[in-house]
Motif scaffolding. Structure first.
Motif, PDB file in Angstrom:
ATOM      1  N   PRO A  99      -3.404  45.638 -17.173  1.00 15.39           N
ATOM      2  CA  PRO A  99      -3.438  44.289 -16.613  1.00 15.39           C
ATOM      3  C   PRO A  99      -4.845  43.689 -16.698  1.00 15.39           C
ATOM      4  O   PRO A  99      -5.847  44.387 -16.526  1.00 15.39           O
ATOM      5  CB  PRO A  99      -3.018  44.507 -15.154  1.00 15.39           C
ATOM      6  CG  PRO A  99      -2.221  45.776 -15.180  1.00 15.39           C
ATOM      7  CD  PRO A  99      -2.870  46.621 -16.234  1.00 15.39           C
ATOM      8  N   GLU A 100      -4.915  42.404 -16.959  1.00 12.93           N
ATOM      9  CA  GLU A 100      -6.202  41.719 -17.148  1.00 12.93           C
ATOM     10  C   GLU A 100      -7.130  41.906 -15.952  1.00 12.93           C
ATOM     11  O   GLU A 100      -8.336  42.098 -16.117  1.00 12.93           O
ATOM     12  CB  GLU A 100      -5.965  40.223 -17.413  1.00 12.93           C
ATOM     13  CG  GLU A 100      -7.233  39.428 -17.660  1.00 12.93           C
ATOM     14  CD  GLU A 100      -8.043  39.901 -18.871  1.00 12.93           C
ATOM     15  OE1 GLU A 100      -9.280  39.741 -18.841  1.00 12.93           O
ATOM     16  OE2 GLU A 100      -7.453  40.429 -19.838  1.00 12.93           O
TER      17      GLU A 100
ATOM     18  N   LEU B  70     -12.095  44.397 -13.617  1.00 15.14           N
ATOM     19  CA  LEU B  70     -12.722  45.333 -12.687  1.00 15.14           C
ATOM     20  C   LEU B  70     -13.412  46.469 -13.445  1.00 15.14           C
ATOM     21  O   LEU B  70     -14.524  46.872 -13.103  1.00 15.14           O
ATOM     22  CB  LEU B  70     -11.692  45.896 -11.703  1.00 15.14           C
ATOM     23  CG  LEU B  70     -12.202  46.969 -10.737  1.00 15.14           C
ATOM     24  CD1 LEU B  70     -13.453  46.524  -9.994  1.00 15.14           C
ATOM     25  CD2 LEU B  70     -11.095  47.363  -9.769  1.00 15.14           C
ATOM     26  N   ARG B  71     -12.777  46.950 -14.495  1.00 18.48           N
ATOM     27  CA  ARG B  71     -13.386  48.010 -15.319  1.00 18.48           C
ATOM     28  C   ARG B  71     -14.693  47.516 -15.924  1.00 18.48           C
ATOM     29  O   ARG B  71     -15.705  48.224 -15.925  1.00 18.48           O
ATOM     30  CB  ARG B  71     -12.408  48.458 -16.406  1.00 18.48           C
ATOM     31  CG  ARG B  71     -12.930  49.561 -17.289  1.00 18.48           C
ATOM     32  CD  ARG B  71     -11.830  50.187 -18.127  1.00 18.48           C
ATOM     33  NE  ARG B  71     -10.989  49.250 -18.837  1.00 18.48           N
ATOM     34  CZ  ARG B  71     -11.264  48.760 -20.049  1.00 18.48           C
ATOM     35  NH1 ARG B  71     -12.378  49.096 -20.674  1.00 18.48           N
ATOM     36  NH2 ARG B  71     -10.421  47.928 -20.639  1.00 18.48           N
TER      37      ARG B  71
ATOM     38  N   LEU C 214      -6.529  49.512  -6.879  1.00 22.82           N
ATOM     39  CA  LEU C 214      -5.886  48.276  -7.333  1.00 22.82           C
ATOM     40  C   LEU C 214      -4.677  48.577  -8.214  1.00 22.82           C
ATOM     41  O   LEU C 214      -3.636  47.936  -8.070  1.00 22.82           O
ATOM     42  CB  LEU C 214      -6.892  47.385  -8.066  1.00 22.82           C
ATOM     43  CG  LEU C 214      -6.373  46.055  -8.614  1.00 22.82           C
ATOM     44  CD1 LEU C 214      -5.669  45.226  -7.544  1.00 22.82           C
ATOM     45  CD2 LEU C 214      -7.514  45.271  -9.251  1.00 22.82           C
ATOM     46  N   MET C 215      -4.810  49.550  -9.103  1.00 26.55           N
ATOM     47  CA  MET C 215      -3.669  49.952  -9.948  1.00 26.55           C
ATOM     48  C   MET C 215      -2.494  50.388  -9.068  1.00 26.55           C
ATOM     49  O   MET C 215      -1.352  49.997  -9.307  1.00 26.55           O
ATOM     50  CB  MET C 215      -4.074  51.090 -10.888  1.00 26.55           C
ATOM     51  CG  MET C 215      -2.912  51.734 -11.627  1.00 26.55           C
ATOM     52  SD  MET C 215      -2.122  50.709 -12.868  1.00 26.55           S
ATOM     53  CE  MET C 215      -3.153  51.042 -14.257  1.00 26.55           C
TER      54      MET C 215
ATOM     55  N   LYS D 201      -8.636  40.855  -4.118  1.00 24.66           N
ATOM     56  CA  LYS D 201      -8.232  39.583  -3.516  1.00 24.66           C
ATOM     57  C   LYS D 201      -7.605  38.659  -4.557  1.00 24.66           C
ATOM     58  O   LYS D 201      -6.571  38.034  -4.297  1.00 24.66           O
ATOM     59  CB  LYS D 201      -9.427  38.906  -2.850  1.00 24.66           C
ATOM     60  CG  LYS D 201      -9.894  39.610  -1.597  1.00 24.66           C
ATOM     61  CD  LYS D 201     -11.099  38.940  -0.976  1.00 24.66           C
ATOM     62  CE  LYS D 201     -11.495  39.641   0.308  1.00 24.66           C
ATOM     63  NZ  LYS D 201     -12.653  39.030   0.953  1.00 24.66           N
ATOM     64  N   LYS D 202      -8.219  38.590  -5.725  1.00 28.22           N
ATOM     65  CA  LYS D 202      -7.726  37.718  -6.800  1.00 28.22           C
ATOM     66  C   LYS D 202      -6.333  38.135  -7.284  1.00 28.22           C
ATOM     67  O   LYS D 202      -5.522  37.296  -7.668  1.00 28.22           O
ATOM     68  CB  LYS D 202      -8.718  37.761  -7.967  1.00 28.22           C
ATOM     69  CG  LYS D 202      -8.396  36.831  -9.115  1.00 28.22           C
ATOM     70  CD  LYS D 202      -9.484  36.935 -10.183  1.00 28.22           C
ATOM     71  CE  LYS D 202      -9.156  36.087 -11.392  1.00 28.22           C
ATOM     72  NZ  LYS D 202     -10.193  36.214 -12.437  1.00 28.22           N
TER      73      LYS D 202
END
Length: 169
Positions: A44-45, A50-51, A96-97, A126-127
């Motif tokens: 995912p974008e 984040l990466r 997040l994942m 949050k985004k």
């Protein structure tokens, strides 16, 4: 000289640099091919962002790799996981994942002693719109795990964390 990065390590021998992936695949070329043809297109974008934000961190090699994250995501889907605990959050890539993979009523508890690293990933959390699934606890893990697992049933035996610790010693 050995330099670590997000996916593996770079070794320099006789002036020549080679890449050694961390994981099952020991061929750098095969590993890179799999990343480019299978892993990156499915990432995912928001996780890619984040990466990228984590890559400049001096401890970036602590982060979960996209291939590992996707494997964990697959397992979560197969097992219909609704609640998870993550010990050691760092910047939150796998947190997040996990939140993205969980169903809408799912929950992940992330425990880490370093809120500063977690805050690198917080804007991405949050985004992504999954912040409601995440409970971050700034603490050493053991006291929190002890509290969470006081009444957990393991197999057919009810055990507290202290008895689990005694058993594993």
């Amino acid at each position: 000289m050995k330099r670590l990065n997000w996916f593996g390590s770079h070794k320099v021998k006789n002036g020549k640099q080679t890449f050694v992936p961390h994981g099952v695949l020991q061929s750098p070329e095969l590993f890179q091919y799999l990343l480019e043809t299978s892993v990156y297109p499915r990432e995912p974008e928001i996780l890619k962002q984040l990466r990228d934000a984590t890559a400049s961190h001096p401890l970036a090699y602590y982060g979960t790799t996209p291939d590992s994250g996707q494997f964990l995501s697959l397992l979560m889907k197969l097992l219909n996981v609704k609640k998870t605990i993550e010990v050691g959050v760092f910047t939150g890539y796998s947190l997040l994942m996990t939140a993205l993979t969980l169903p809408e009523d799912g929950k992940v508890i992330g425990i880490d002693i370093d809120r500063k690293a977690y805050e690198i990933g917080l804007p991405f959390i949050k985004k992504s719109g999954v912040e409601h699934k995440i409970e971050f606890i700034e603490s050493s893990a053991l006291p929190i795990l002890y509290k969470l697992f006081e009444d957990v049933s393991i197999s057919t035996t009810t055990a507290s964390v202290s008895s689990i610790i005694k058993y594993t010693r």
